[in-house]
Structures are given as structure tokens and as C-alpha cells.
Write a protein that holds these residues in place. Structure first.
Motif, PDB file in Angstrom:
ATOM      1  N   UNK A   1      38.931  98.911 -54.471  1.00 20.53           N
ATOM      2  CA  UNK A   1      39.604  99.018 -55.760  1.00 20.53           C
ATOM      3  C   UNK A   1      40.364  97.729 -56.072  1.00 20.53           C
ATOM      4  N   UNK A   2      39.657  96.579 -56.032  1.00 13.98           N
ATOM      5  CA  UNK A   2      40.371  95.310 -56.230  1.00 13.98           C
ATOM      6  C   UNK A   2      40.821  95.144 -57.685  1.00 13.98           C
ATOM      7  N   UNK A   3      41.857  94.334 -57.849  1.00 11.04           N
ATOM      8  CA  UNK A   3      42.365  94.099 -59.219  1.00 11.04           C
ATOM      9  C   UNK A   3      41.302  93.431 -60.087  1.00 11.04           C
ATOM     10  N   UNK A   4      40.459  92.604 -59.438  1.00 16.37           N
ATOM     11  CA  UNK A   4      39.439  91.866 -60.203  1.00 16.37           C
ATOM     12  C   UNK A   4      38.059  92.526 -60.069  1.00 16.37           C
ATOM     13  N   UNK A   5      38.032  93.838 -60.188  1.00 12.15           N
ATOM     14  CA  UNK A   5      36.779  94.593 -60.026  1.00 12.15           C
ATOM     15  C   UNK A   5      35.625  93.977 -60.830  1.00 12.15           C
ATOM     16  N   UNK A   6      35.951  93.514 -62.000  1.00 15.34           N
ATOM     17  CA  UNK A   6      34.944  92.961 -62.911  1.00 15.34           C
ATOM     18  C   UNK A   6      34.217  91.745 -62.307  1.00 15.34           C
ATOM     19  N   UNK A   7      34.909  91.053 -61.367  1.00 15.61           N
ATOM     20  CA  UNK A   7      34.324  89.828 -60.781  1.00 15.61           C
ATOM     21  C   UNK A   7      33.428  90.100 -59.576  1.00 15.61           C
ATOM     22  N   UNK A   8      33.437  91.327 -59.080  1.00 14.01           N
ATOM     23  CA  UNK A   8      32.678  91.606 -57.842  1.00 14.01           C
ATOM     24  C   UNK A   8      31.181  91.617 -58.166  1.00 14.01           C
ATOM     25  N   UNK A   9      30.456  90.748 -57.458  1.00 16.39           N
ATOM     26  CA  UNK A   9      29.001  90.746 -57.687  1.00 16.39           C
ATOM     27  C   UNK A   9      28.197  91.009 -56.414  1.00 16.39           C
ATOM     28  N   UNK A  10      28.885  91.029 -55.255  1.00 18.04           N
ATOM     29  CA  UNK A  10      28.125  91.128 -54.002  1.00 18.04           C
ATOM     30  C   UNK A  10      28.762  92.119 -53.037  1.00 18.04           C
TER      31      UNK A  10
ATOM     32  N   UNK B   1      24.257  92.379 -56.234  1.00 16.20           N
ATOM     33  CA  UNK B   1      23.529  92.049 -55.008  1.00 16.20           C
ATOM     34  C   UNK B   1      24.110  92.793 -53.821  1.00 16.20           C
ATOM     35  N   UNK B   2      23.225  93.342 -53.024  1.00 16.27           N
ATOM     36  CA  UNK B   2      23.663  93.988 -51.793  1.00 16.27           C
ATOM     37  C   UNK B   2      22.879  93.428 -50.614  1.00 16.27           C
ATOM     38  N   UNK B   3      23.584  93.088 -49.544  1.00 18.55           N
ATOM     39  CA  UNK B   3      22.929  92.546 -48.352  1.00 18.55           C
ATOM     40  C   UNK B   3      23.334  93.370 -47.142  1.00 18.55           C
TER      41      UNK B   3
END
Ligand code: SF4
Ligand code: SF4
Length: 440
Positions: A145-154, A195-197
Motif C-alpha cells: 500500500x505504498x503512497x506512490x501506488x500509481x508509480x508501481x510497474x514491477x 511486469x511480474x518476474x
């Protein structure tokens, strides 16, 4: 300046994956479990039950209003027989809820959580009691639940398991692969990560093949297997992020600020199961190994089982142990008693004989530079040791001792057998104490 090296250093610490081929055995319910109220980094829970209360598997027995925490659930059905304050494996004080099992393992009525939004997902994650199961014990719902959820891409699912001896994650990858995929898909969906690794060391080729096959069969286009060289400490979060994404993550920097969330593979598998069943975190797969253990195994057992009972299930001690570790030989912690209960984040119990456990005598530094060469972050272990021995807090701070993740690689390669990582740990504690005093 960190990460100067083109490729992060890693060491061949020996793998000793003796139990990799051993199918997980389910341990019969022990007579009693002792459930710690401090099962996560952050605030301990307060007991919600009292002596004499009847509980089922999954009954909520501890929680707190504090932000950084998760609830604790009973891992057995039975009766609360004591609530005691004891010294824990780390030397601090801990509250334990002791439950005498009735052997029936009667369960609460679990229902799969209804998830229609990201806040629903976070709420469910907290309710599940999930923490980082690779040893970190960080409350997962906070991480997701990070403050910058919108920035999470990976999303990186960490299946490296680089610590010697431990194979419990490997067994998860073989025995619960679909749970891993389900958990990863849900995590990516609610993070909106493109993206998921699944990062796996290449000494687990059967796990790599298994995931590649399932991902191809299920046409999971955004999920990929990322093979890693089998070297220690490839599974350390900051090292792993660099290996998979090329992004440098210094100590104190949240992976989320780089657009990345890392989830341990067993945590991911648990989330896959939880979303399907609503059954909270009450059991754990551990590797039990070491030359003092009669029959090393991978074991699924109720959280709160004592080390003593878990080792008894493995045939007991082959011979008197000199050292018992919770976790691996590189980053695990020695415990003072085998009556200590297993907590959520434990992934291994290792018991070693005197011959294996005895540390070689320390000799003078020969200035060979191997410790510096071995450090994944290009740190200066000898300078930290000097600064620690002369109690020079400013030097420790200037030399960035806080960047040390205590991986033990420097100590491992040192021909003089200097306990460098331990001195770094003490040096870090010294800096933290000085900072605390300065704030008073
Ligand atoms: S323990 Fe610290 S200084 Fe030593 S190799 Fe690991 S990160 Fe580097
Ligand atoms: S590896 Fe050991 S002997 Fe070599 S420089 Fe480092 S502390 Fe000294």
C-alpha cells in the motif's frame, strides 16, 4: 557512492541444499503451541483471549491499533492455558499465548474475501496476518500500500532462496506453484503492475521449468521467470532489484520509490491460497536440517510449535547440538533454547554439532582486500571494524555503515576469520543509539 561495480559481487557460499528433493511432510499437531504476539517488524499485538478460552484454528487471538502490525490467529483448536511474558529468540521480551491443543483441529468458518478494489485487497491482506515469510517479517499490507501506488510497474516474486541449507521456498515452488501464480496475478492486478518476474536461482532448474510450463499453458503474458546465477546473496532485496531491473536501491530507499515491490515466493503462494479460502496464516513450511538433526526434512507445522517439538518430528537430535539457528547460516540467528516457538517468518531451523558450529580462531588482518571484494555494495568492512573498535561514530556514519545489510559475505571470505558482519551490526547499533540520543 554505492554500486560502483558493474556486476554486484556475490560469493559461492556452498549450497548444502540437502533437503531439496524431500517432499514436505505434515507434522501431527503438537500438544501445545506458544503463539508470539510479536510476529512482525513493528508493533506487537495485544492478546484478545484469556486463560481458559476455547479457540479454533484461525480464531483471532491478537491484534493492535498500531499502524505497522498484523493480527495473530490460533494455529490449533484447543484451550488457552497461559499468557506469559518470556525472553524471545532475539533477547527481548515477548508475550506468548499458550494453547493446549485438543488434537481435533476444528476450524473457524472461513470465507474467501470479497475484493472489488485496491483498499479491499489491502484490508484482506492485513486480515490474513501475512508478513514477509522469507525472514523479513515486514507486514505485507503496508508494503503493498505504498503512497506512490500509481508509480508501481514491477512485481518481483523472490524465489532466489540463496541461503545455504534452506529449501522450503524451493518446495513451495514445486508443491504450490499454482498458488504462487494466483498470488502473483492478484498482486499485479491490485498494484496495477505491468511486469511480474519470478526470480529463481539456477540451482532450482525443476522450479524454473515448472513455472515456465505453467506460465506458457496459462498464457500469462506479463509474468516471466527470471533465472539468477546461484550465488549468495542474490535473494537480498536490494541485490535482487538490481539483478532484475538494473535499478540501484540504497539502504533506507523504499523499493516502491523505484516502482518495484518484492514479495517472497511463500508469501505470494499464501496470498493465492488466502484469496481462494479466507484461511489466515496459521501454518508454515520450514526446512529442518543440520548435522545434529537425525532426519532432516521439510516440514509443514502449526505456527507456535516449539523448535524442540519440530526437531522431535525429525527423529530428534542425532547428537547434542552446540548451536541452533532460526534461519540460515549466513543471516539466521542463534537461539538460546529449543523451547523457543516458531514464528511466521521462520523458514528454517538448523542444529549443528560442536564440530560444525565451532568458529575458527580469529587472527590478524592480512589486508588482502577479500572482504571488500566480496561485498555486494562495495562497502569497506575493515574500515567499519576499525571505526567500531575505536568507537568512532562519526567515521561509521561517514563510511555509510548503515548501507550494510549484514549479509555476512565479508566474514565468510575472510582468511583471518574476523567477525566483520557482526562488528558492522554493532557499529550500526552504535550509530542508531547516537542518533537517538541526539534527538532527545
Ligand atoms: S555484511 Fe555488510 S559489509 Fe559485509 S559484505 Fe555484507 S553488506 Fe557488505
Ligand atoms: S578479508 Fe579479512 S584479512 Fe582480508 S582485508 Fe578483509 S579483514 Fe583483512
Amino acid at each position: 557512492m554505492l554500486f560502483r561495480k558493474k556486476h554486484l559481487t556475490s560469493i559461492d557460499a556452498g549450497h548444502y541444499k540437502n533437503t531439496a528433493d524431500k517432499q514436505t511432510e505434515v507434522m501431527p499437531v503438537p500438544a501445545m503451541v506458544k503463539l508470539s504476539m510479536s510476529q512482525n517488524i513493528g508493533a506487537p499485538c495485544k492478546p484478545l483471549v484469556k486463560k481458559g478460552d476455547a479457540v479454533k484454528v484461525g480464531t483471532l487471538i491478537g491484534d493492535t491499533d498500531a499502524f505497522l502490525s498484523v493480527p495473530v490467529h490460533s494455529s490449533v483448536s484447543g484451550t488457552v492455558t497461559d499468557i506469559e511474558t518470556v525472553r524471545n529468540a532475539m533477547g527481548g521480551m515477548d508475550t506468548l499465548v499458550d494453547i493446549t491443543a485438543d488434537g481435533l483441529q476444528t476450524e473457524e468458518e472461513f470465507t474467501a474475501p470479497v475484493i472489488e478494489s485496491q483498499p479491499d485487497f489491502i484490508k484482506a491482506m492485513r486480515a490474513s496476518g501475512l508478513v514477509g515469510l522469507g525472514g523479513a517479517s515486514f507486514p505485507s499490507w503496508v508494503k503493498f500500500n505504498p503512497k506512490n501506488l500509481i508509480d508501481i510497474d514491477t512485481l518481483i516474486v523472490n524465489g532466489a532462496e540463496c541461503e545455504p541449507y534452506i529449501t522450503s521456498d524451493h518446495r513451495t515452488m514445486l508443491e504450490n506453484a499454482q498458488d504462487v501464480l494466483d498470488g502473483a496475478e492478484a498482486m499485479m492486478k491490485w498494484l496495477q503492475a505491468e511486469n511480474g518476474y519470478i526470480a529463481i536461482e539456477n540451482n532450482k532448474q525443476n522450479a524454473i521449468d515448472n513455472f515456465n510450463r505453467l506460465i506458457a499453458e496459462q498464457k500469462l503474458k506479463n509474468l516471466h521467470v527470471f533465472p539468477l546465477q546461484a550465488r549468495y546473496p542474490k535473494g537480498a532485496e536490494r541485490v535482487l532489484i538490481y539483478e532484475v531491473t538494473g535499478k540501484q536501491c540504497d539502504a533506507g530507499v523504499l523499493p516502491a520509490s523505484l516502482g518495484v515491490i518484492v514479495s517472497n515466493i511463500t508469501s505470494t503462494a499464501f496470498m493465492g491460497q488466502y484469496l481462494r479460502t479466507g484461511r489466515p496464516l496459521v501454518e508454515k513450511r520450514l526446512t529442518i536440517d543440520g548435522d545434529a538433526v537425525a532426519e532432516p526434512k521439510n516440514v509443514m507445522l502449526p505456527i507456535g510449535t516449539t523448535i524442540h517439538d519440530a526437531i522431535a518430528f525429525c527423529g530428534g537430535y542425532r547428537t547434542e547440538p552446540r548451536k541452533i539457528l532460526m534461519g540460515g547460516p549466513m543471516m539466521g540467528r542463534a537461539v538460546f533454547s529449543d523451547e523457543v516457538p516458531i514464528v511466521k517468518a521462520n523458514n528454517a531451523i538448523l542444529a549443528f554439532t560442536k564440530e560444525k558450529a565451532e568458529l575458527p580462531e580469529e587472527t590478524a588482518c592480512i589486508h588482502c582486500g577479500r572482504c571488500h571484494e566480496a561485498c555486494p555494495f562495495d562497502l569497506l568492512p575493515t574500515a567499519y571494524a576499525d571505526a567500531y573498535e575505536s568507537k568512532d561514530v562519526n567515521a561509521l556514519r561517514d563510511l555509510q555503515v548503515m548501507q550494510c545489510m549484514e549479509c555476512g559475505s565479508c566474514s565468510y571470505v575472510c582468511p583471518a576469520h574476523r567477525p566483520l558482519a557482526f562488528m558492522n551490526k554493532l557499529g550500526k547499533a552504535m550509530v542508531k543509539e547516537a542518533d537517538r540520543n541526539a534527538r532527545k
